[in-house]
Design an enzyme around this catalytic site. Structure first.
Site, PDB file in Angstrom:
ATOM      1  N   ARG A  43       0.158  -1.814  -0.554  1.00 46.16           N
ATOM      2  CA  ARG A  43       0.221  -0.114  -0.208  1.00 46.16           C
ATOM      3  C   ARG A  43       0.874   1.349   0.047  1.00 46.16           C
ATOM      4  O   ARG A  43       0.351   2.295   0.280  1.00 46.16           O
ATOM      5  CB  ARG A  43      -0.786   0.112   1.095  1.00 46.16           C
ATOM      6  N   ARG A  52      -2.763   6.710   1.094  1.00 43.81           N
ATOM      7  CA  ARG A  52      -3.175   8.200   1.630  1.00 43.81           C
ATOM      8  C   ARG A  52      -1.991   9.276   2.567  1.00 43.81           C
ATOM      9  O   ARG A  52      -1.855  10.277   3.214  1.00 43.81           O
ATOM     10  CB  ARG A  52      -4.655   7.927   2.578  1.00 43.81           C
ATOM     11  N   ARG A  96      -5.950  12.559  -5.443  1.00 42.99           N
ATOM     12  CA  ARG A  96      -7.394  11.643  -4.980  1.00 42.99           C
ATOM     13  C   ARG A  96      -8.215  12.660  -4.964  1.00 42.99           C
ATOM     14  O   ARG A  96      -9.239  12.316  -5.158  1.00 42.99           O
ATOM     15  CB  ARG A  96      -6.801  10.863  -3.945  1.00 42.99           C
ATOM     16  N   ASP A 128      -6.411  -2.240  -7.911  1.00 41.15           N
ATOM     17  CA  ASP A 128      -7.153  -3.054  -6.909  1.00 41.15           C
ATOM     18  C   ASP A 128      -7.744  -5.072  -7.188  1.00 41.15           C
ATOM     19  O   ASP A 128      -7.818  -4.576  -8.161  1.00 41.15           O
ATOM     20  CB  ASP A 128      -8.299  -2.246  -6.289  1.00 41.15           C
ATOM     21  N   TYR A 157     -14.769 -10.484  -0.766  1.00 36.97           N
ATOM     22  CA  TYR A 157     -15.639  -9.435  -0.831  1.00 36.97           C
ATOM     23  C   TYR A 157     -16.702  -9.607  -2.016  1.00 36.97           C
ATOM     24  O   TYR A 157     -18.141  -9.025  -1.269  1.00 36.97           O
ATOM     25  CB  TYR A 157     -14.390  -8.671  -1.562  1.00 36.97           C
TER      26      TYR A 157
HETATM   27  O1  CP3 Z   1       0.132   0.708  -3.403  1.00 38.85           O
HETATM   28  C1  CP3 Z   1      -0.096  -1.026  -3.311  1.00 38.85           C
HETATM   29  O2  CP3 Z   1       0.186  -1.213  -2.621  1.00 38.85           O
HETATM   30  C2  CP3 Z   1      -0.832  -0.805  -4.650  1.00 38.85           C
HETATM   31  C3  CP3 Z   1      -2.611  -0.449  -4.689  1.00 38.85           C
HETATM   32  C4  CP3 Z   1      -3.184  -1.980  -4.013  1.00 38.85           C
HETATM   33  C5  CP3 Z   1      -4.486  -0.489  -3.570  1.00 38.85           C
HETATM   34  N1  CP3 Z   1      -4.974  -2.003  -3.110  1.00 38.85           N
HETATM   35  C6  CP3 Z   1      -4.659   0.481  -3.763  1.00 38.85           C
HETATM   36  C7  CP3 Z   1      -6.109   0.601  -2.498  1.00 38.85           C
HETATM   37  C8  CP3 Z   1      -3.140  -3.001  -3.742  1.00 38.85           C
HETATM   38  C9  CP3 Z   1      -2.251  -3.951  -3.791  1.00 38.85           C
HETATM   39  C10 CP3 Z   1      -4.415  -2.994  -3.016  1.00 38.85           C
HETATM   40  C11 CP3 Z   1      -4.643  -4.443  -2.463  1.00 38.85           C
HETATM   41  C12 CP3 Z   1      -5.944  -4.681  -1.946  1.00 38.85           C
HETATM   42  N2  CP3 Z   1      -7.312  -4.254  -2.118  1.00 38.85           N
HETATM   43  C13 CP3 Z   1      -6.049  -6.040  -1.085  1.00 38.85           C
HETATM   44  C14 CP3 Z   1      -5.079  -7.122  -0.450  1.00 38.85           C
HETATM   45  C15 CP3 Z   1      -4.171  -6.047   0.150  1.00 38.85           C
HETATM   46  C16 CP3 Z   1      -4.218  -6.096   2.029  1.00 38.85           C
HETATM   47  O3  CP3 Z   1      -4.430  -4.833   2.288  1.00 38.85           O
HETATM   48  O4  CP3 Z   1      -4.978  -7.377   2.664  1.00 38.85           O
HETATM   49  C17 CP3 Z   1      -7.323  -5.320  -0.267  1.00 38.85           C
HETATM   50  C18 CP3 Z   1      -7.826  -6.478   0.867  1.00 38.85           C
HETATM   51  C19 CP3 Z   1      -8.143  -5.079  -1.158  1.00 38.85           C
HETATM   52  C20 CP3 Z   1      -9.805  -4.410  -1.123  1.00 38.85           C
HETATM   53  C21 CP3 Z   1      -9.929  -2.818  -0.140  1.00 38.85           C
HETATM   54  N3  CP3 Z   1      -8.967  -1.441  -1.095  1.00 38.85           N
HETATM   55  C22 CP3 Z   1     -10.261  -2.882   0.814  1.00 38.85           C
HETATM   56  C23 CP3 Z   1     -10.646  -3.458   1.066  1.00 38.85           C
HETATM   57  C24 CP3 Z   1      -9.927  -0.995   1.174  1.00 38.85           C
HETATM   58  C25 CP3 Z   1     -10.630  -0.141   1.651  1.00 38.85           C
HETATM   59  C26 CP3 Z   1      -9.847   0.091   2.840  1.00 38.85           C
HETATM   60  C27 CP3 Z   1      -8.969   1.384   2.956  1.00 38.85           C
HETATM   61  O5  CP3 Z   1      -7.636   1.488   3.175  1.00 38.85           O
HETATM   62  O6  CP3 Z   1      -9.662   2.863   2.389  1.00 38.85           O
HETATM   63  C28 CP3 Z   1      -9.312  -0.607  -0.560  1.00 38.85           C
HETATM   64  C29 CP3 Z   1      -9.147   0.799  -1.083  1.00 38.85           C
HETATM   65  C30 CP3 Z   1      -7.920   1.200  -1.741  1.00 38.85           C
HETATM   66  N4  CP3 Z   1      -6.515   0.151  -2.575  1.00 38.85           N
HETATM   67  C31 CP3 Z   1      -7.049   2.915  -1.532  1.00 38.85           C
HETATM   68  C32 CP3 Z   1      -6.063   2.396  -2.105  1.00 38.85           C
HETATM   69  C33 CP3 Z   1      -4.939   2.984  -2.048  1.00 38.85           C
HETATM   70  C34 CP3 Z   1      -7.969   4.008  -0.232  1.00 38.85           C
HETATM   71  C35 CP3 Z   1      -8.007   4.316  -1.090  1.00 38.85           C
HETATM   72  C36 CP3 Z   1      -8.951   5.597  -1.524  1.00 38.85           C
HETATM   73  O7  CP3 Z   1      -7.861   6.509  -1.786  1.00 38.85           O
HETATM   74  O8  CP3 Z   1      -9.330   6.315  -0.203  1.00 38.85           O
END
Ligand code: CP3
Length: 351
Positions: free
Chosen positions: A23, A27, A36, A72, A149
């Site tokens: 990640r 943010r 964003r 994602d 999910y």
């Molecule tokens: O920087 C990176 O790692 C690359 C991008 C990336 C994102 N999500 C961006 C993201 C990667 C590799 C993921 C993987 C992901 N997404 C997983 C597996 C890893 C883990 O965390 O266990 C899962 C379960 C998801 C599903 C997901 N996406 C959730 C549960 C959420 C909400 C939680 C949160 O942090 O807001 C997201 C949103 C998400 N994916 C964000 C980002 C940067 C936040 C979005 C925002 O800018 O508001």
């Protein structure tokens, strides 16, 4: 060419350990928040110029040794026809969850170029803009984690709908997992064709299952995906909150096992001898004082000795992490890991 990361994936000797953060494009970076502010999360994912821009931010601003494409894991489910929303503060949601065998018929087998081509375009842009400075990883979720999910309709504490289906009609759920695996194979092949130099598979929710049920339900569709990538690019497998699954995970034909912080890497190494390990600083540790971050990072590096090691967090970086704390983590690895590899011959170093 910054190929430190890829050399460790292949079990080759290196002069210092590579480091990146799950990640890392997110943010905690003000520069990410600025982009964003102009676009919602899905628009960001689907606009290759913006996705490429935020992918490169942690490389330029924090100095990590690998980029991970900004996207994602849930995007291929949307490509299969499941409406996907990201609601501010609530995370992802699928308003029409797939909860029974009959619901699977609502999903389609998408043409990945048509539905997910924006991901491939972003990857090509990233590869071009990186000019070989560091490699770029593609990624996907495991079928079990993606189904979690889709069946639940979003994140959940207990994933009761998923578990209910898994006990009521495991064959039906397997049909869904196989459908997701098929799309994932095409999607990840597309990422590799577009320039992804390694693929990380996220099994965030595998730990919901006992080891025996994980082997029976989650492992077969996952193996299909891993086999499809074998010999093309290194494959990294991430599992969290699931120490009981490590023996099974160690049997997967992946190059790198990425684990959370709940066990020291020295223990993981005993369970998975011969695997390159990735991890595993507690993301929460980056909220503590910098001297403590440096001390704990050295501890993680020491615990990882005895084989290939890619330094990372044990899960995604937390949004409230101060950027200079993330930098302290990365810099400590860059400055100090030479001492560690200098006294510790990696596998394959036979001279
Ligand atoms: O920087 C990176 O790692 C690359 C991008 C990336 C994102 N999500 C961006 C993201 C990667 C590799 C993921 C993987 C992901 N997404 C997983 C597996 C890893 C883990 O965390 O266990 C899962 C379960 C998801 C599903 C997901 N996406 C959730 C549960 C959420 C909400 C939680 C949160 O942090 O807001 C997201 C949103 C998400 N994916 C964000 C980002 C940067 C936040 C979005 C925002 O800018 O508001």
């Amino acid at each position: 060419m910054g190929d430190l990361f890829l050399r460790v994936c292949r079990g080759e000797p290196v002069e210092r350990l590579p480091v990146w953060m799950m990640r890392q494009a997110g943010r905690y970076l003000p520069e990410y928040r600025a982009v964003r502010a102009k676009a919602d999360f899905l628009t960001l994912c689907k606009t290759p110029e913006l996705a490429a821009e935020v992918t490169l931010q942690p490389v330029d601003l924090v100095g990590v040794d690998a980029a991970i494409l900004f996207a994602d894991i849930l995007l291929p489910l949307e490509a299969m026809g499941a409406e996907l929303r990201f609601v501010k503060g609530d995370g992802p949601s699928f308003p029409q969850p797939v909860r029974r065998r009959e619901d699977i018929a609502r999903l389609r087998q998408p043409d990945v170029e048509e539905t997910l081509g924006y991901v491939f375009d972003a990857l090509r842009l990233v590869r071009r803009e990186l000019e070989g400075r560091v490699p770029v990883l593609g990624f996907g979720g495991t079928p079990w984690t993606l189904a979690a999910y889709l069946v639940e309709g979003g994140g959940s504490k207990h994933f009761a709908h998923l578990l209910s289906w898994s006990y009521r009609d495991p064959e039906g759920l397997t049909l869904l997992l196989d459908r997701i695996a098929e799309v994932s194979v095409a999607y990840l092949a597309g990422q590799v064709a577009a320039g992804a130099q390694a693929i990380q598979l996220f099994d965030t929710w595998g730990g919901l299952l006992s080891a025996e049920r994980w082997r029976r339900l989650a492992m077969p569709p996952l193996l299909r995906i891993i086999e499809s990538l074998k010999g093309k690019v290194p494959v990294l497998f991430f599992i969290q909150g699931a120490p009981h699954l490590l023996p099974a995970a160690a049997e997967l034909p992946v190059d790198v096992l990425s684990v959370d912080w709940r066990q020291p890497l020295s223990e993981v190494r005993r369970i998975a001898p011969g695997k390159v390990l990735q991890g595993n600083l507690d993301p929460g540790a980056l909220l503590g004082p910098i001297p403590e971050i440096r001390r704990l990072t050295l501890e993680v590096m020491a615990q990882g000795r005895g084989g290939g090691h890619i330094v990372n967090l044990g899960h995604g970086i937390l949004p409230m992490t101060p950027v200079d704390h993330a930098r302290a983590f990365v810099e400590t690895v860059k400055e100090r890991s030479g001492e560690i590899v200098g006294t510790d011959a990696p596998p394959g170093d036979s001279e």
